[in-house]
Design a protein around this motif. Structure first.
Motif, PDB file in Angstrom:
ATOM      1  N   THR A  26      -7.616  26.865  15.893  1.00 13.36           N
ATOM      2  CA  THR A  26      -8.660  25.655  15.622  1.00 13.36           C
ATOM      3  C   THR A  26      -9.932  26.447  14.815  1.00 13.36           C
ATOM      4  OG1 THR A  26      -8.073  24.160  17.519  1.00 13.36           O
ATOM      5  CG2 THR A  26     -10.270  24.082  16.187  1.00 13.36           C
ATOM      6  N   ASP A  27     -10.227  27.460  15.318  1.00  9.12           N
ATOM      7  CA  ASP A  27     -11.223  28.369  14.519  1.00  9.12           C
ATOM      8  C   ASP A  27     -10.980  28.879  13.289  1.00  9.12           C
ATOM      9  OD1 ASP A  27     -12.928  28.029  16.746  1.00  9.12           O
ATOM     10  OD2 ASP A  27     -12.437  29.989  17.722  1.00  9.12           O
ATOM     11  N   PHE A  28      -9.775  29.295  13.158  1.00 17.08           N
ATOM     12  CA  PHE A  28      -9.203  29.815  11.856  1.00 17.08           C
ATOM     13  C   PHE A  28      -9.124  28.650  10.743  1.00 17.08           C
ATOM     14  CE2 PHE A  28      -5.221  30.432   9.381  1.00 17.08           C
ATOM     15  CZ  PHE A  28      -5.601  31.536   8.572  1.00 17.08           C
ATOM     16  N   CYS A  29      -8.588  27.581  11.076  1.00 18.53           N
ATOM     17  CA  CYS A  29      -8.391  26.610   9.940  1.00 18.53           C
ATOM     18  C   CYS A  29      -9.927  25.776   9.918  1.00 18.53           C
ATOM     19  CB  CYS A  29      -7.432  25.532  10.830  1.00 18.53           C
ATOM     20  SG  CYS A  29      -5.573  25.753  10.899  1.00 18.53           S
ATOM     21  N   THR A  30     -10.695  25.857  10.724  1.00 19.87           N
ATOM     22  CA  THR A  30     -11.925  25.171  10.711  1.00 19.87           C
ATOM     23  C   THR A  30     -12.665  25.989   9.387  1.00 19.87           C
ATOM     24  OG1 THR A  30     -12.160  24.393  12.931  1.00 19.87           O
ATOM     25  CG2 THR A  30     -14.413  24.760  11.765  1.00 19.87           C
ATOM     26  N   ALA A  31     -12.566  27.279   9.351  1.00 22.00           N
ATOM     27  CA  ALA A  31     -13.097  27.973   8.562  1.00 22.00           C
ATOM     28  C   ALA A  31     -12.611  27.873   7.010  1.00 22.00           C
ATOM     29  CB  ALA A  31     -13.059  29.745   8.755  1.00 22.00           C
ATOM     30  N   ILE A  32     -11.455  27.298   6.896  1.00 23.99           N
ATOM     31  CA  ILE A  32     -10.860  27.069   5.696  1.00 23.99           C
ATOM     32  C   ILE A  32     -10.959  25.478   5.568  1.00 23.99           C
ATOM     33  CG2 ILE A  32      -8.660  27.111   4.178  1.00 23.99           C
ATOM     34  CD1 ILE A  32      -7.624  29.364   6.250  1.00 23.99           C
ATOM     35  N   PRO A  33     -11.838  25.249   4.426  1.00 23.08           N
ATOM     36  CA  PRO A  33     -11.906  23.524   4.026  1.00 23.08           C
ATOM     37  C   PRO A  33     -10.539  22.991   3.850  1.00 23.08           C
ATOM     38  CG  PRO A  33     -13.499  25.060   2.718  1.00 23.08           C
ATOM     39  CD  PRO A  33     -12.313  26.222   3.374  1.00 23.08           C
ATOM     40  N   THR A  34      -9.655  23.393   3.075  1.00 21.80           N
ATOM     41  CA  THR A  34      -8.337  22.673   2.763  1.00 21.80           C
ATOM     42  C   THR A  34      -7.682  22.791   3.934  1.00 21.80           C
ATOM     43  OG1 THR A  34      -7.406  24.827   1.724  1.00 21.80           O
ATOM     44  CG2 THR A  34      -8.712  23.170   0.199  1.00 21.80           C
ATOM     45  N   ALA A  35      -7.670  23.240   5.021  1.00 22.49           N
ATOM     46  CA  ALA A  35      -6.727  23.303   6.143  1.00 22.49           C
ATOM     47  C   ALA A  35      -6.975  22.335   7.128  1.00 22.49           C
ATOM     48  CB  ALA A  35      -6.795  24.658   6.876  1.00 22.49           C
ATOM     49  N   ASP A  36      -5.961  21.523   7.750  1.00 20.99           N
ATOM     50  CA  ASP A  36      -6.235  20.971   8.900  1.00 20.99           C
ATOM     51  C   ASP A  36      -4.998  21.566   9.894  1.00 20.99           C
ATOM     52  OD1 ASP A  36      -8.064  19.224   7.750  1.00 20.99           O
ATOM     53  OD2 ASP A  36      -6.214  17.918   6.987  1.00 20.99           O
ATOM     54  N   PHE A  37      -5.771  21.416  11.307  1.00 19.87           N
ATOM     55  CA  PHE A  37      -4.874  21.831  12.466  1.00 19.87           C
ATOM     56  C   PHE A  37      -4.601  20.619  13.493  1.00 19.87           C
ATOM     57  CE2 PHE A  37      -4.762  23.925  16.481  1.00 19.87           C
ATOM     58  CZ  PHE A  37      -3.458  24.414  16.522  1.00 19.87           C
ATOM     59  N   HIS A  38      -3.316  20.612  13.863  1.00 17.31           N
ATOM     60  CA  HIS A  38      -2.899  19.557  14.853  1.00 17.31           C
ATOM     61  C   HIS A  38      -2.217  20.079  15.930  1.00 17.31           C
ATOM     62  CE1 HIS A  38      -4.107  16.630  11.878  1.00 17.31           C
ATOM     63  NE2 HIS A  38      -3.390  17.239  11.105  1.00 17.31           N
ATOM     64  N   TYR A  39      -2.590  19.821  17.097  1.00 24.19           N
ATOM     65  CA  TYR A  39      -2.103  20.531  18.230  1.00 24.19           C
ATOM     66  C   TYR A  39      -1.503  19.504  19.235  1.00 24.19           C
ATOM     67  CZ  TYR A  39      -1.273  23.694  22.229  1.00 24.19           C
ATOM     68  OH  TYR A  39      -0.910  24.215  23.495  1.00 24.19           O
ATOM     69  N   PHE A  40      -0.248  19.552  19.674  1.00 28.95           N
ATOM     70  CA  PHE A  40       0.503  18.648  20.629  1.00 28.95           C
ATOM     71  C   PHE A  40       0.957  19.388  21.620  1.00 28.95           C
ATOM     72  CE2 PHE A  40       0.679  17.006  16.183  1.00 28.95           C
ATOM     73  CZ  PHE A  40       0.160  15.787  16.300  1.00 28.95           C
ATOM     74  N   GLY A  41       0.853  18.833  22.932  1.00 30.23           N
ATOM     75  CA  GLY A  41       1.623  19.373  23.942  1.00 30.23           C
ATOM     76  C   GLY A  41       0.779  20.026  24.965  1.00 30.23           C
TER      77      GLY A  41
END
Length: 650
Positions: free
Chosen positions: A531-546
């Protein structure tokens, strides 16, 4: 007393032939046929009348001239097809089939019967139905298909029993007994001959009764019953046929009586009876009966030392056109041994070769189904012609050949088994070697990854604690160095710029150290660190399931590094405007996907770079599966990892 080998049941005649032979003497019979043919030629008949005459001619000629019977039958069949009368069509088809059977052309006979059968089954005529079943049984019997023959006879018997037709049952029971007699199942044969005898007596069927007595004489002779029993049956049959005027069956009974005396070594009584049977058979013109009688006379002369006469009769047998291989084989055997006694070595050798050829043909034609019967006949001839030494040698060669073949087959089987075992062992060894090599490679890759993780951890710690601390100390000391010194405006600007660059360096150092070994990954796991890694990249979205259960440290680092590398690839090479990262964690598996909308690449033409190769190695080290899908619309990388029980509880 000689051991008797029964000759197979001779030509099977229809019940109608027995009746015709009883009602019409041979001369009167011929006159009747001539008158029918004259009517057909001279009188103008309707189609119905013409079919009736053709049916009679087809039926009457059936047993004395099969070719003419077939010719008349086909004329009648053509006319019946023209009129469309299915019953008449079925009648001609059946009778033509029986005529072909009487002529020994069984395959063609079956073709006509097969065409007649469905028509007959539709008709309410049980006699025609039983006639078809009986014809099938007769054909299968001469083809040595005794099981099928008995099955058809029994089908006919069921119909006749239901109709209580004891006249037809007598003939069918007699045919069933004959089939069992050929199979040497004499107990069953006697059961059906007993039934047939009772019905024949009840219906006063003298010809049928005489035929049954001929078979009973034959069976008694084979079973070794007292001579009187065989003679009585044969004499009864002879008396019956003489009274009814059935010369054809009388000739058969005469030959049977001569045969009884012959097999009991009473040549004085056997010879005149056999000579009489041969002469009468020639008058009647039935080749099969001629051959049977001549063969018996030839053997009687041989055993009385009249070898020249025996040779003459055997040669006469060979001039007669017969499809029965048994008398031909017997004639060659007699000619071989008789010529040896006469001192004719060349003729002996010639007929020995002919005899051997005939034996080989016999074996090929009868194959497994007739081996036992051939052995019995072979043993009989060996005793009859006193050539035990020659035959024993032949038998020894056969058994040696069989034994050699069996041994060879066993050896080949063992060799094949050993070869297959060797191949199987080699394959198992290759698989084991491949497995060990894979394990070795996995261990090496895992060690490399472990070393890389340790080195990254060390570098991150050194950068953060060492170099980062030094830069922070420099930043703290720089204002003190400035003190109360008076600086020009340009120097003040430069000083402030240096402090800003120093802050940026400290920030970049912390970022690099964080990415080399994120502290959030070690403390909080994949969800927080990604989440931290993708937040730092404007064009990236992170989705977590489970679920959010922690995984083994090595696996978390591997997943983080793979996603990090894939995102960087999308930023550097794909010119993607949007990157989607998805992580799914279940109790027994974990999967992640990195998808971008970049320009993609041709997987068949473009070689994977070092980054993708490193990712594949990391995934394979954990026995995972990696799939790449790329097109002009973008690239998607999907990875699946199975969790072991130990990994599930970490």
């Amino acid at each position: 007393m000689k051991r008797y080998i029964p000759i197979e049941i001779q030509q099977t005649f229809r019940l109608s032939l027995c009746i015709l032979a009883t009602l019409l003497p041979i001369a009167g019979f011929s006159q009747h046929l001539d008158s029918l043919e004259q009517v057909l030629k001279t009188q103008k008949l309707t189609d119905t009348e013409k079919m009736k005459v053709l049916d009679d001619l087809n039926w009457f000629y059936n047993s004395i001239d099969a070719d003419r019977s077939i010719a008349f039958g086909k004329q009648g069949l053509a006319l019946a097809r023209k009129t469309g009368d299915e019953k008449v069509i079925a009648t001609f088809l059946k009778n033509i089939g029986i005529a072909y059977y009487m002529d020994g052309i069984n395959d063609t006979a079956l073709i006509y019967l097969e065409e007649a059968k469905p028509l007959v089954e539709q008709l309410d005529d049980y006699r025609m139905q039983t006639s078809v079943y009986n014809a099938y049984g007769n054909i299968y019997r001469v083809q040595s298909l005794y099981g099928q023959a008995i099955e058809n006879y029994l089908n006919a018997a069921k119909i006749l029993e239901a109709k209580n037709d004891i006249n037809g049952l007598s003939l069918i029971y007699s045919n069933i007994g004959g089939a069992y007699q050929i199979m040497t199942n004499y107990e069953q044969a006697l059961v059906y001959f007993g039934k047939a005898e009772q019905l024949a007596i009840k219906t006063n069927d003298q010809d049928g009764l005489g035929s049954i007595y001929v078979s009973l004489s034959d069976i008694a002779l084979y079973q070794g019953k007292p001579l009187r029993e065989s003679i009585d049956y044969a004499q009864k049959a002879l008396d019956i046929f003489q009274q009814t005027g059935n010369r054809l069956f009388e000739n058969k009974a005469l030959t049977t009586l001569a045969k009884v005396y012959y097999y009991h070594d009473d040549y004085a009584r056997a010879e005149p009876l056999a000579e009489q049977a041969a002469a009468e058979a020639k008058e009647l013109g039935f080749d099969h009966y001629i051959v049977e009688a001549l063969e018996l006379v030839s053997k009687i002369n041989f055993y009385q030392g009249r070898y020249a006469r025996s040779v003459e009769l055997a040669e006469e047998i060979l001039t007669i056109d017969t499809t029965d291989i048994n008398p031909i084989r017997g004639a060659y055997s007699t000619l071989m041994v008789a010529n040896a006694y006469l001192g004719h070595p060349q003729m002996t050798r010639k007929y020995a070769e002919k005899y051997a050829e005939t034996i080989d043909r016999y074996v090929n034609e009868t194959f497994q189904g007739s081996l036992s019967l051939m052995e019995v006949k072979y043993q009989t001839e060996k005793k009859e012609f006193k050539i035990a030494a020659l035959e024993k040698q032949r038998q020894l060669h056969i058994w040696l050949g069989i034994a050699g073949s069996v041994i060879l087959l066993i050896a080949l089987a063992f060799a094949l088994i050993r070869y297959r075992l060797a191949v199987s062992r080699r394959k198992l060894a290759e698989k084991e070697a491949q497995r060990l090599e894979q394990e070795k490679q996995l261990v090496a890759v895992q060690a490399t990854l472990d070393g890389e993780a340790a080195e990254r951890t060390r570098l991150a710690k050194d950068l953060h604690d060492g170099l980062g601390g030094m830069l922070s100390a420099i930043k703290m000391n720089l204002p003190q160095v400035k003190g109360d010194a008076l600086l020009e405006a340009v120097d003040v600007t430069r000083f402030q710029t240096a402090l800003g660059m120093l802050d940026d360096s400290i920030q970049e150092l912390r970022r690099v150290a964080h990415h080399m070994m994120p502290e959030s990954l070690l403390r909080y796991g994949l969800k927080v660190s990604l989440t931290d890694f993708c937040t730092a990249i404007p064009t990236a979205d992170f989705h977590y399931f489970g679920n959010e259960a922690r995984l083994p440290g090595k696996m978390e680092i591997m997943v983080y590094r793979c996603i990090h590398e894939l995102v960087n690839n999308a930023l550097k090479h794909a010119d993607a405007s949007h990157i989607n990262v998805q992580l799914v964690q279940e109790s027994d598996r974990i999967s992640f996907t990195v998808q971008d909308d970049g320009k993609g690449f041709d997987q068949e033409r473009v070689t994977e770079g070092m980054g993708l190769q490193n990712i594949r190695q990391r995934v394979h080290a954990f026995q995972g599966k990696l799939d790449i899908f790329s097109s002009r619309e973008g690239t998607e990388v999907h990875v699946e990892l199975e969790l072991t029980k130990n990994e599930q509880h970490d």
